[in-house]
Motif scaffolding. Sequence first.
Motif, short mmCIF file in Angstrom:
data_model
loop_
_atom_site.label_atom_id
_atom_site.label_comp_id
_atom_site.label_asym_id
_atom_site.label_seq_id
_atom_site.Cartn_x
_atom_site.Cartn_y
_atom_site.Cartn_z
N ASP A 1 16.42 -7.31 5.92
CA ASP A 1 15.63 -6.51 4.98
C ASP A 1 15.04 -7.36 3.86
N VAL A 2 15.73 -8.46 3.51
CA VAL A 2 15.21 -9.36 2.48
C VAL A 2 13.87 -9.94 2.93
N TYR A 3 13.79 -10.30 4.19
CA TYR A 3 12.57 -10.92 4.71
C TYR A 3 11.46 -9.90 4.96
N LEU A 4 11.84 -8.65 5.15
CA LEU A 4 10.85 -7.60 5.39
C LEU A 4 10.17 -7.13 4.11
N THR A 5 10.63 -7.61 2.96
CA THR A 5 10.13 -7.11 1.67
C THR A 5 8.61 -7.14 1.54
N PRO A 6 7.91 -8.26 1.80
CA PRO A 6 6.44 -8.25 1.63
C PRO A 6 5.75 -7.26 2.57
N LEU A 7 6.27 -7.11 3.78
CA LEU A 7 5.69 -6.16 4.73
C LEU A 7 5.90 -4.73 4.24
N ILE A 8 7.12 -4.41 3.80
CA ILE A 8 7.42 -3.06 3.31
C ILE A 8 6.59 -2.73 2.08
N GLU A 9 6.37 -3.71 1.22
CA GLU A 9 5.55 -3.49 0.02
C GLU A 9 4.12 -3.11 0.42
N ASN A 10 3.58 -3.80 1.41
CA ASN A 10 2.23 -3.47 1.88
C ASN A 10 2.17 -2.09 2.51
N LEU A 11 3.18 -1.74 3.30
CA LEU A 11 3.22 -0.43 3.95
C LEU A 11 3.35 0.68 2.91
N LYS A 12 4.19 0.47 1.88
CA LYS A 12 4.35 1.47 0.81
C LYS A 12 3.05 1.62 0.03
N SER A 13 2.37 0.50 -0.19
CA SER A 13 1.09 0.55 -0.90
C SER A 13 0.07 1.39 -0.12
N MET A 14 0.03 1.20 1.21
CA MET A 14 -0.87 1.98 2.05
C MET A 14 -0.51 3.46 2.02
N TRP A 15 0.79 3.77 2.05
CA TRP A 15 1.26 5.15 2.05
C TRP A 15 0.90 5.83 0.73
N GLU A 16 1.17 5.16 -0.37
CA GLU A 16 0.91 5.75 -1.70
C GLU A 16 -0.58 5.89 -1.96
N THR A 17 -1.36 4.91 -1.53
CA THR A 17 -2.81 4.99 -1.71
C THR A 17 -3.39 6.14 -0.89
N GLY A 18 -2.88 6.31 0.32
CA GLY A 18 -3.38 7.36 1.20
C GLY A 18 -3.04 8.75 0.73
N ARG A 19 -1.98 8.90 -0.07
CA ARG A 19 -1.56 10.23 -0.52
C ARG A 19 -2.24 10.65 -1.82
N LYS A 20 -2.96 9.70 -2.45
CA LYS A 20 -3.62 10.04 -3.73
C LYS A 20 -4.87 10.87 -3.48
N ILE B 1 -1.17 -7.56 6.53
CA ILE B 1 -1.59 -6.56 7.51
C ILE B 1 -2.77 -5.72 7.05
N ILE B 2 -2.91 -5.49 5.74
CA ILE B 2 -3.94 -4.58 5.26
C ILE B 2 -5.35 -5.05 5.63
N PRO B 3 -5.70 -6.33 5.45
CA PRO B 3 -7.05 -6.76 5.87
C PRO B 3 -7.29 -6.56 7.36
N ARG B 4 -6.26 -6.73 8.18
CA ARG B 4 -6.44 -6.57 9.63
C ARG B 4 -6.65 -5.11 10.00
N PHE B 5 -5.90 -4.21 9.36
CA PHE B 5 -6.13 -2.78 9.62
C PHE B 5 -7.52 -2.37 9.16
N ARG B 6 -7.94 -2.88 8.01
CA ARG B 6 -9.25 -2.53 7.47
C ARG B 6 -10.35 -2.95 8.44
N ARG B 7 -10.20 -4.12 9.02
CA ARG B 7 -11.23 -4.61 9.92
C ARG B 7 -11.22 -3.87 11.26
#
Length: 379
Positions: A360-379, A245-251
């Motif tokens: 929730d097992v299958y949502l793991t890669p999506l949640i990881e990307n969302l958490k990465s976006m959240w943590e990056t945005g708060r820095k 999802i991150i490349p799509r949001f970026r674009r």
Amino acid sequence: MDRKWISANRLSKEYEIGVKEFVEFAVKNAKDPNRVVCPCLKCCFGKRVREDELEGHLVCNGIDQSYTCWIRHGEKKKGNINFENSSTYASTDFDTDTYEPDRVDEIAKAVEEDLRDCPKMFESLLSDAEKELYNGCTKFTRLSAILKLYNLKASNGWSDKSFTELLTLIKDMLPDDNELPSRTYEAKRILCSIGMSYERIHACPNDCILFRNEYELLKACPKCNVSRYKKKESTPAKVVWYFPIIPRFRRMYRSEEDSKHLTWHADERIRDGMFRHPADSPQWAKIDHEYPEFGIESRNLRLALSTDGMNPHGLQSISHSTWPVILVIYNLPPWLCMKRKFMMLSLLISGPKQPGNDIDVYLTPLIENLKSMWETGRK
């Protein structure tokens, strides 16, 4: 045409005359005068009405005051593009899904940063964006032709086999020096470089884990000890497809028009106490209150996640449940929020059984990307 009447009192003569002018303009440019998109505050572009109903709605309910360029009623926007009368490629209930001009140059610029580590891939993409479909063709480049044809394939659910047959036929119809690929595989290879890629992840048949990260090299599930594969080791027992999802949001933010829509909820939303958008809800205000550093930036994304099972085999008597996971962007205005263009398929969980509580097992890669976006945005 003067648009000051839009913000005038609904009981004033100015507003009444303005409504009549708008109705006359809308009916004149409508494909069907009995089915005109209504921009009143109640319908909010989600309903089609007759001429007399349109006038009544605008007088009784008021008009969206941010609607100053009447693109949904035949007015031409920047670049002389008529959104109402242009050809429709994807059939929907509204006139917002329209054939747009080529945005290949914009796409190339958007992916340039992502492909800095792959200069050869970027050069190939740029070459396809500039290469004529055939000698003397001014309407399509190789890349734009593939994009439009593949859009038709996706919109109409064509199989790879039928799309290959179509490409072969069109290639034969065009001049001999044409650059159109003759197979679906070749078209996909070209489109992969602009971000239409995915991750194919093996999963435990009992929904215990995904074979990724520390489990990537295992041949059996460490929890239930069931084999990762079917009878042949080359065929996984269960698979989930993840679409980053991150490349799509970026674009999206690199597009001037899309980035403007993503701040609509803060810049153009009408605030009159009526509940017509998620931004008017107490939940939205609660998030802004609990995370003020997040709420103060209007470009931060508010997302909804939706999923449900479907049977890809249609009406056949086969018990199968495949689960698509869709992200909806609530930053967008109401007439775009639920438009298919902006609904992101993030995961596709294969069957034949539904994941149930183990989703929730299958949502793991999506949640990881969302958490990465959240943590990056708060820095």
